[in-house]
Design an enzyme around this catalytic site. Structure first.
Site, PDB file in Angstrom:
ATOM      1  CG  ASP A 206      85.430  -9.695 -19.593  1.00 50.24           C
ATOM      2  OD1 ASP A 206      85.636 -10.830 -18.701  1.00 50.24           O
ATOM      3  OD2 ASP A 206      84.296  -8.662 -18.713  1.00 50.24           O
ATOM      4  CD  GLU A 267      85.485 -14.566 -17.158  1.00 48.74           C
ATOM      5  OE1 GLU A 267      86.117 -14.786 -15.791  1.00 48.74           O
ATOM      6  OE2 GLU A 267      84.272 -13.599 -16.854  1.00 48.74           O
TER       7      GLU A 267
HETATM    8  C1  NOJ Z   1      87.310 -11.117 -16.175  1.00 49.15           C
HETATM    9  C2  NOJ Z   1      88.370 -11.455 -17.283  1.00 49.15           C
HETATM   10  O1  NOJ Z   1      88.513 -12.830 -17.254  1.00 49.15           O
HETATM   11  C3  NOJ Z   1      89.392 -10.589 -16.009  1.00 49.15           C
HETATM   12  O2  NOJ Z   1      91.142 -10.765 -16.428  1.00 49.15           O
HETATM   13  C4  NOJ Z   1      88.993  -8.804 -16.274  1.00 49.15           C
HETATM   14  O3  NOJ Z   1      89.777  -8.251 -14.958  1.00 49.15           O
HETATM   15  C5  NOJ Z   1      87.804  -9.051 -15.817  1.00 49.15           C
HETATM   16  N1  NOJ Z   1      86.855 -10.359 -16.731  1.00 49.15           N
HETATM   17  C6  NOJ Z   1      87.122  -7.806 -15.561  1.00 49.15           C
HETATM   18  O4  NOJ Z   1      86.185  -7.444 -17.156  1.00 49.15           O
END
Ligand code: NOJ
Length: 528
Positions: A206, A267
């Site tokens: 993440d 990500e």
């Molecule tokens: C990316 C995640 O996919 C999202 O859903 C989340 O709110 C943020 N990162 C913070 O962790």
């Protein structure tokens, strides 16, 4: 070169756990529910799943606010439920990847609680990013939280006195960790080992581009808004700093020390293809989400540009490309492409386009049913973004509505009839249910299953190189070895390549000509 290790050409399926299947009848999806529905995914033909966070969490951000990374939140089940899901997935030859959230923890995490209690200047506070007030009551810099408002919150002592500020790139319940601190590095290595030892096949990282902040945390220039209805573009000194890469080099060594081709995908929402490629250099992450296809409008030149540039950037560092059309953070692509019948047709065509490309594809649960974005009433919305942005952004709930499994069941087969799902369904959701689409040759579900079957047998082993063929300006036509893919976005008809034998079409029609918003795959003779 053809595919070698499993993840290079795999089809991953994102299970947004709280909306996938409810096993214990509380209206929220969980691990038991997901395990029961794994045969559906095996039948669909995916290679792997990505499970969104199921760790102990106060759920201020749907579980992306982790309190304990090595335990399961009771809402989602138990560690035993996780082990059972993992075993069942492996029995069905589905690999399992789990979400790791290293940028921040929950404000209920033991580290943050002790840091707050220990007070300014304490070593406990060094694990986070605390700053004194400059004396004027304004935050330490002008960085904005991704959910709206400032990225800083000021603590108040029990006696009412204001004290230090702490940084949170997301909600105030998600304090950012200080990745300069050795404890933070050690803790996450232990977390990775915990799940690797349990047998997971990989991780989704993440906010992989956010862990390290620019030295001195300078103010950002006045920047354009980071979010539009369809996408998200973080820009500023808090993102994509060079120092982040040493973390992934360490993690790569750790992952490589385990048998079985474990992998990690970052990500990383970064601006350029080149910036993204830096995350997937040979000694860093195995993959990074490439959001350029997702961000492209339904226009031939934009889609082609996204594909050409993504492939070039990935191959420059020897990485496999990745593709994604939707996830739990963006408006679903049926709706992005115009909604209604046109949106559905385009989404079907886009699926064939994505699945024909070399590299890994990431599906988001429900896209195989053609689910559109839902206009969830404001009072039912749960995403903190709605509130934090003072209504400027309606939040991401519209992409997170629970899956409809059975058209006739009052709980749509997601949850029992007597409970309400955690987000409400629109009136007509039953029409899109899995059991309505199953076995219907013209359904979106059948299209995905057919495409995935052909992908395994005819597409995946093709050369990684994409060769573009002549086509009208509003159409795309390319071949990879002995398969060709065409997508027509314009009014001029697109003809199949010479001697092309139809494998699959996105919508009914002749085998040799594609009309507007249709796509197809053909087998073509090998080149002389
Ligand atoms: C990316 C995640 O996919 C999202 O859903 C989340 O709110 C943020 N990162 C913070 O962790």
């Amino acid at each position: 070169m053809t595919e070698t290790v499993w993840w290079r050409g795999a089809v991953f399926y994102e299970i947004y756990l709280r909306s996938f299947a409810d096993g214990n009848g509380d209206g929220v999806g969980d691990l038991v529910g997901a395990r029961r529905r794994l045969p559906y995914l095996a039948q669909l033909g995916v290679d792997a799943v990505w499970l969104t966070p199921f760790y102990r969490s106060p759920m201020a951000d749907g579980g992306y606010d982790v309190e304990n990374h090595c335990d399961v939140d009771p809402v989602f089940g138990s560690l035993e439920d996780f082990d059972a899901l993992l075993a069942e997935a492996h029995r069905l030859s589905i690999r399992v990847t789990v979400d790791i959230v290293p940028n921040h923890v929950s404000d209920q995490h033991r580290w943050f609680m002790t840091a707050v209690a220990a007070g300014p200047g304490s070593p406990e506070r060094d694990r986070f990013i605390f700053r004194d007030d400059a004396g004027d009551g304004s935050p330490p810099n002008n960085w904005g939280s991704d959910f709206g408002g400032p990225a800083w919150t000021r603590l108040t002592r029990p006696d009412g006195q204001l004290e230090q500020w702490y940084l949170h790139l997301f909600g105030p319940e998600q304090p950012d960790l200080n990745w300069e601190h050795p404890d933070v590095r050690a803790e996450f290595e232990a977390i990775l080992r915990f799940w690797l030892d349990r047998g997971v096949d990989g991780f989704r990282i993440d906010v992989a581009h956010g862990l390290v902040k620019a030295a001195g945390m300078p103010d950002n220039a006045v920047l354009p808004p980071t979010r539009s209805g369809t996408s998200y573009r973080p820009v500023g000194h808090q993102w994509d700093q060079p120092g982040v890469h040493s973390i992934y080099r360490d993690w790569r060594l750790l992952l490589d020390s385990y048998p079985g081709d474990r992998m990690a995908i970052g990500e990383a929402w970064v601006e350029t293809h080149e910036a993204l490629a830096r995350y997937v250099r040979p000694d860093e992450l195995h993959q990074a989400f490439n959001f350029h296809l997702l961000q492209a409008p339904w226009e031939a030149a934009a889609l082609r540009g996204a594909i050409v540039d993504s492939l070039a950037a990935a191959s420059a560092v020897g990485a496999a490309a990745t593709w994604v059309l939707s996830n739990h953070d963006v408006v679903r692509h049926v709706t992005r492409y115009g909604g209604g019948t046109a949106g559905q047709r385009r989404a079907r065509a886009a699926a064939l386009l994505m699945l024909a490309l070399p590299g890994a594809a990431y599906l988001y649960q429900g896209e195989e049913l053609g689910l559109p974005e839902v206009d969830v009433p404001d009072e039912a919305r749960r995403d903190p973004m709605l509130q934090r942005s003072s209504g400027a952004h309606r939040g991401r709930d519209g992409a997170r509505v629970p899956l409809p499994w059975e058209a006739r069941a009052p709980g749509l087969g997601f949850c029992p009839p007597e409970v309400a799902p955690w987000l409400p369904w629109p009136e007509d959701w039953h029409e899109l249910a899995v059991d309505r689409q199953h076995g219907q040759t013209d359904s979106v579900l059948s299209l995905y299953a057919e495409a995935l079957r052909h992908r395994r047998s005819q597409v995946r082993s093709q050369p990684q190189h994409v060769e573009w063929l002549d086509a009208p300006p509003e159409a795309l036509l390319f071949r990879r070895g002995t398969m060709a893919c065409g997508v027509n976005l314009g009014d001029a008809p697109l003809s199949a390549p010479a001697e092309g034998r139809l494998l699959v079409r996105s919508s009914p029609g002749p085998a040799t000509v594609l009309e507007r918003d249709a796509a197809a795959w053909w087998l073509v003779p090998a080149q002389a």
